[in-house]
Design an enzyme around this catalytic site. Structure first.
Site, PDB file in Angstrom:
ATOM      1  N   SER A 187      10.492  46.326   7.544  1.00 37.38           N
ATOM      2  CA  SER A 187       9.164  46.860   7.279  1.00 37.38           C
ATOM      3  C   SER A 187       8.714  47.665   8.492  1.00 37.38           C
ATOM      4  CB  SER A 187       8.186  45.733   7.006  1.00 37.38           C
ATOM      5  OG  SER A 187       7.953  45.020   8.210  1.00 37.38           O
ATOM      6  N   LYS A 188       7.550  48.285   8.343  1.00 30.58           N
ATOM      7  CA  LYS A 188       7.022  49.136   9.418  1.00 30.58           C
ATOM      8  C   LYS A 188       6.956  48.418  10.758  1.00 30.58           C
ATOM      9  CE  LYS A 188       4.564  52.823   7.221  1.00 30.58           C
ATOM     10  NZ  LYS A 188       3.600  52.808   6.162  1.00 30.58           N
ATOM     11  N   ARG A 189       6.703  47.130  10.671  1.00 25.89           N
ATOM     12  CA  ARG A 189       6.638  46.295  11.864  1.00 25.89           C
ATOM     13  C   ARG A 189       7.908  46.422  12.721  1.00 25.89           C
ATOM     14  NH1 ARG A 189       8.054  41.047  12.021  1.00 25.89           N
ATOM     15  NH2 ARG A 189       8.569  40.933   9.824  1.00 25.89           N
TER      16      ARG A 189
END
Ligand code: GLU
Length: 469
Positions: free
Chosen positions: A240-242
């Protein structure tokens, strides 16, 4: 049988790494088998699909070199055909109209929840006579799915996946406004496009069961499936973007070469013995569905970076120069001319061995394009003592007489010069670098002089001597 694969992105954002890998696997399988690789834009979600996203996805696919066969299919434009299939199913009794109101469906859901049953459509209208239809209500069309037995998906990656038909309710094919559902659209499109192999993320595995039922209801042959595990971040959680950039285009902007990205994505979930470096040609020759791993792959930026190092060293200099130029325009805030390109190309051999990516290459090459008179940084300025300026003046005169202007001859001359003055090489090479580049860090200075050419190099030495005298 000619293999036909497809990549079917929903254009609601950029091409994420998982999508890029799915596209790559489909492309490779088609190229490996001499089949076709088609592109289908699943733009049925009108609110979330945008032209920008479509362009961004096409761009990323082009960047990765995943050329598709035929014109892309836009799913939304095929709505009439999807509806036609639903009506055909209705006509032959394999689908039926359902007149349940939203309130009835809510009640159905709530009752199921209260009794601890899974929430499913209960088949209220499955066997009811249409003459009982309430007045003025537009029905949805539902598939009359088999209620007994099981649906088996023989999956190339997951093995046989068996789902009891009792678990699958009669899905909606056509909404009451006549618009097709996603599930109907996918099956009709896959059939009409002649898709033989569906290779996609395993988040679509349960869809495969419903889609199989629909293919069977139409007496269409069911494509072969390969559901690939999703990509996880280094910490094991779904990517994910994380975890940093998840869009393929971000890696282009960071200066990765497409072949490095391609090699990396290939290894992310597919293997061929211990091979890590796999060229495009080898990938096409070797790719098969059996080599796809069953467990989620972890994204590892270091691995991608080391592949990038490898491919940078191998890259053709003219091509590299063009790619570096794209990043250099941003740094220099101006267009790159043909003369600049020629200089960049000449500079590449001595630079590409050391850089991690194209951005770094552009940053390292920027000094070649700083206009004269140079500004000298503090470290460079500090080197320019009166003794050193004398030395540089003498060195410049010697270099002017060199019969050949190439890195080896320049180096030989500078070494001999340093020796004759009983100086270490650094004592001469470093001021020379400062004079010619304005700084104390650069690619090997003899290469730099060779790239600049005799005239430019000598002017720079002379200007530096004059500036500090
Ligand atoms: N449009 C779907 C997605 O982007 C893919 C559907 C499919 O491959 O069948 O996840």
């Amino acid at each position: 049988m000619t293999v036909v694969t497809r990549f079917a992105p929903s254009p609601t954002g950029f091409l994420h790494l998982g999508g890029a890998r799915t596209a790559l696997f489909n492309w490779l399988y088609a190229r490996h088998t001499g089949g076709k690789y088609l592109l289908r834009v699943e733009d049925t979600d009108r609110k979330r699909s945008t032209d920008d996203a479509i362009e961004a996805i096409f761009d990323s696919l082009r960047w990765l070199g995943l050329d598709w066969d035929d014109e892309p299919v836009f799913q939304h434009s095929r709505a009439d055909r999807h509806a036609e299939v639903a009506r055909e199913l209705l006509a032959n009794g394999r689908a039926y109209p359902c007149y349940c109101s939203p309130e009835e469906l809510t009640a159905m859901r709530e009752a199921a929840r209260a009794e601890g049953r899974p929430v499913r459509y209960d088949g209220t209208w499955r066997d009811r006579d249409p003459s009982e239809a309430p007045e003025g209500v537009a029905p949805v069309i539902r598939l009359k799915a088999p209620q007994e037995g099981e649906t088996v998906i023989p999956d190339h990656v997951q093995g046989d996946v068996t789902i009891a038909n009792a678990q699958l309710d009669d899905m909606i094919l056509l909404r009451s406004d006549g618009s097709p559902t996603y599930m109907l659209a996918v099956v009709v499109d896959d059939h009409d496009m002649g898709v033989t192999h569906v290779i996609r993320g395993d988040d679509h595995l349960t869809n495969a069961a419903r889609q199989t039922q629909l293919f069977q209801a139409m007496d269409w042959s069911v494509p072969e499936f390969a559901h690939i595990p999703l990509i996880h971040g280094p910490d094991g959680a779904k990517l994910s973007k994380r975890h940093g950039a998840v869009g393929a285009e971000a890696y282009r902007d960071m200066g990765f070469l497409p072949e490095a990205m391609q090699n990396y994505l290939l290894r992310l979930g597919w293997g061929h013995g211990d091979d890590e470096i796999i060229s495009r040609e080898q990938a096409i020759a070797w790719f098969d569905l059996d080599g796809i791993g069953k467990s989620p792959a972890r994204f590892d930026l270091d691995k991608l970076s080391s592949l990038n190092l490898h491919y940078l060293k191998q890259a053709d200099d003219a091509r590299l120069a063009r790619l570096v130029a794209e990043h250099l325009t941003t740094i220099l805030e101006r267009e790159i001319t043909d003369t600049d390109l020629a200089l960049l190309e000449a500079a590449m051999p001595s630079m590409k061995e050391r850089a991690k990516n194209l951005v770094e290459l552009a940053e390292n090459a920027a000094f070649y394009f700083r206009s004269r008179p140079l500004t000298f940084d503090a470290k460079a300025s500090k080197l320019m003592s009166p003794d050193t300026l004398m030395l540089l003046g003498e060195l410049g005169s010697g270099l002017a007489e060199l019969p050949e202007w190439d890195a080896a001859d320049i180096e030989a001359h500078v070494r001999a010069f340093a020796e004759s003055h009983e100086l270490g090489l650094g004592k001469v090479a470093q001021p020379l670098r400062a004079a010619v580049t304005g700084g104390t860090v650069s690619p090997p200075i003899f290469d730099v002089l060779a790239v600049f050419g005799r005239e430019e190099s000598l002017v720079r030495i002379r200007e530096a001597v004059a500036a500090f005298s």
